[in-house]
Design an enzyme around this catalytic site. Structure first.
Site, PDB file in Angstrom:
ATOM      1  N   LYS A 114       8.349   7.930  -2.970  1.00 28.23           N
ATOM      2  CA  LYS A 114       7.993   9.335  -2.723  1.00 28.23           C
ATOM      3  C   LYS A 114       7.922   9.630  -1.221  1.00 28.23           C
ATOM      4  O   LYS A 114       8.437  10.636  -0.760  1.00 28.23           O
ATOM      5  CB  LYS A 114       6.648   9.684  -3.379  1.00 28.23           C
ATOM      6  CG  LYS A 114       6.602   9.431  -4.878  1.00 28.23           C
ATOM      7  CD  LYS A 114       5.276   9.829  -5.473  1.00 28.23           C
ATOM      8  CE  LYS A 114       4.095   8.979  -5.032  1.00 28.23           C
ATOM      9  NZ  LYS A 114       4.037   7.631  -5.619  1.00 28.23           N
TER      10      LYS A 114
ATOM     11  N   ARG B  89      -2.593  13.895  -9.208  1.00 31.68           N
ATOM     12  CA  ARG B  89      -2.555  12.566  -9.811  1.00 31.68           C
ATOM     13  C   ARG B  89      -3.382  12.482 -11.087  1.00 31.68           C
ATOM     14  O   ARG B  89      -3.451  11.406 -11.701  1.00 31.68           O
ATOM     15  CB  ARG B  89      -3.139  11.589  -8.808  1.00 31.68           C
ATOM     16  CG  ARG B  89      -2.267  10.404  -8.449  1.00 31.68           C
ATOM     17  CD  ARG B  89      -3.030   9.642  -7.380  1.00 31.68           C
ATOM     18  NE  ARG B  89      -2.454   8.395  -7.025  1.00 31.68           N
ATOM     19  CZ  ARG B  89      -1.703   8.203  -5.946  1.00 31.68           C
ATOM     20  NH1 ARG B  89      -1.378   9.194  -5.163  1.00 31.68           N
ATOM     21  NH2 ARG B  89      -1.278   7.004  -5.668  1.00 31.68           N
TER      22      ARG B  89
ATOM     23  N   ARG C 108       6.615  -4.168   1.021  1.00 30.03           N
ATOM     24  CA  ARG C 108       6.084  -3.193   1.981  1.00 30.03           C
ATOM     25  C   ARG C 108       4.797  -3.724   2.619  1.00 30.03           C
ATOM     26  O   ARG C 108       4.541  -3.507   3.798  1.00 30.03           O
ATOM     27  CB  ARG C 108       5.812  -1.857   1.261  1.00 30.03           C
ATOM     28  CG  ARG C 108       5.261  -0.773   2.181  1.00 30.03           C
ATOM     29  CD  ARG C 108       5.197   0.571   1.483  1.00 30.03           C
ATOM     30  NE  ARG C 108       4.151   0.634   0.485  1.00 30.03           N
ATOM     31  CZ  ARG C 108       3.969   1.657  -0.345  1.00 30.03           C
ATOM     32  NH1 ARG C 108       4.777   2.701  -0.326  1.00 30.03           N
ATOM     33  NH2 ARG C 108       2.986   1.655  -1.229  1.00 30.03           N
TER      34      ARG C 108
ATOM     35  N   ARG D 159      -1.241  -2.182   4.842  1.00 25.05           N
ATOM     36  CA  ARG D 159      -2.083  -1.495   3.862  1.00 25.05           C
ATOM     37  C   ARG D 159      -2.766  -2.535   2.994  1.00 25.05           C
ATOM     38  O   ARG D 159      -2.089  -3.322   2.333  1.00 25.05           O
ATOM     39  CB  ARG D 159      -1.220  -0.568   2.984  1.00 25.05           C
ATOM     40  CG  ARG D 159      -1.003   0.785   3.586  1.00 25.05           C
ATOM     41  CD  ARG D 159      -0.124   1.644   2.710  1.00 25.05           C
ATOM     42  NE  ARG D 159      -0.639   1.857   1.354  1.00 25.05           N
ATOM     43  CZ  ARG D 159      -0.113   2.723   0.503  1.00 25.05           C
ATOM     44  NH1 ARG D 159       0.924   3.461   0.852  1.00 25.05           N
ATOM     45  NH2 ARG D 159      -0.631   2.857  -0.697  1.00 25.05           N
TER      46      ARG D 159
ATOM     47  N   ARG E  20      -3.255  -0.295  -9.509  1.00 24.08           N
ATOM     48  CA  ARG E  20      -2.740   1.045  -9.229  1.00 24.08           C
ATOM     49  C   ARG E  20      -1.800   1.506 -10.339  1.00 24.08           C
ATOM     50  O   ARG E  20      -1.798   2.674 -10.728  1.00 24.08           O
ATOM     51  CB  ARG E  20      -2.036   1.066  -7.865  1.00 24.08           C
ATOM     52  CG  ARG E  20      -3.030   1.029  -6.705  1.00 24.08           C
ATOM     53  CD  ARG E  20      -2.439   0.462  -5.437  1.00 24.08           C
ATOM     54  NE  ARG E  20      -1.400   1.279  -4.856  1.00 24.08           N
ATOM     55  CZ  ARG E  20      -0.563   0.850  -3.907  1.00 24.08           C
ATOM     56  NH1 ARG E  20      -0.653  -0.381  -3.434  1.00 24.08           N
ATOM     57  NH2 ARG E  20       0.348   1.648  -3.428  1.00 24.08           N
TER      58      ARG E  20
END
Ligand code: ADP
Length: 190
Positions: A14, A89, A128, A134, A145
């Site tokens: 996204k 969400r 990532r 992160r 998640r």
């Protein structure tokens, strides 16, 4: 005004595709994940509160993110439209967004959902994590998640489908190919 929701699970792409969209269309990018990470970085009260929730891969409470988005929408009265990324969400978030936009005399034009198989999502997020710094980009947290996504976020797609605004596209392939699928939809609206 054209408002777009970019939808999909963690690692669907996204954020990457949003960058292409804002490069080519005059839309303001509103990513609740980015806004929350900026609050964490700045050490604000909100950031301190949200950090632990995010690090565990859980969702920040609806009222908190809805207020954040409402403030951002109000802060850009001249906007030609918004790309909502990572928001809404949950169903209450989607309902609140409809009301916020209705009060501005506008609405969501369409939701584009990026479909990516789960194995690919996990490997993208773990990869990532090697560069993102992160704390939530690791194999264990991404499972949490994805669970939150399945339980609380996926119903948001049906919410927009019932308004005949949902477009699903294949989120696997080259970045350019995926972006081509997005522009094919956007060009009907812009
Ligand atoms: P991703 O889509 O890769 O999971 P995001 O940057 O969108 O990443 O979100 C990271 C984290 O920020 C989420 O796991 C959640 O804790 C929090 N968050 C972001 N957007 C929302 C939202 N709309 N509602 C609740 N929590 C959110």
């Amino acid at each position: 005004m054209i408002n777009l929701v970019l939808f999909g699970p963690p690692g669907a792409g996204k954020g990457t595709q949003s960058e292409f969209i804002i490069r080519d269309y005059r839309l303001i990018h509103l990513s609740t994940g980015n806004i929350l990470r900026a609050e964490v970085e700045a050490g604000t009260e909100l950031g301190k509160y949200a950090k632990q929730i995010m690090d565990e891969g859980k969702l920040v409470p609806d009222e908190v993110v809805i207020k954040m988005i409402s403030n951002k929408i109000d802060a850009t009265p001249e906007a030609q439209g918004f790309i909502f990324d990572g928001f809404p969400r949950t169903i209450p978030q989607a309902e609140a967004l409809d009301t916020l936009l209705l009060n501005k005399g506008t609405a969501i034009a369409c939701m584009i959902s990026l479909n990516v198989p789960e194995d690919e999502l996990v490997s993208r997020v773990v990869k990532r994590g090697e560069v993102s710094n992160r704390p939530d980009d690791n194999a264990e947290t991404v499972r949490k998640r994805l669970e939150e996504y399945q339980q609380r976020t996926l119903p948001v797609a049906s919410f927009y489908q019932s308004q005949e605004k949902l477009f699903e596209i294949d989120g696997v392939g080259s970045l350019e190919d995926i972006y081509g699928r997005i522009t094919a939809i956007l060009n009907h609206y812009i």
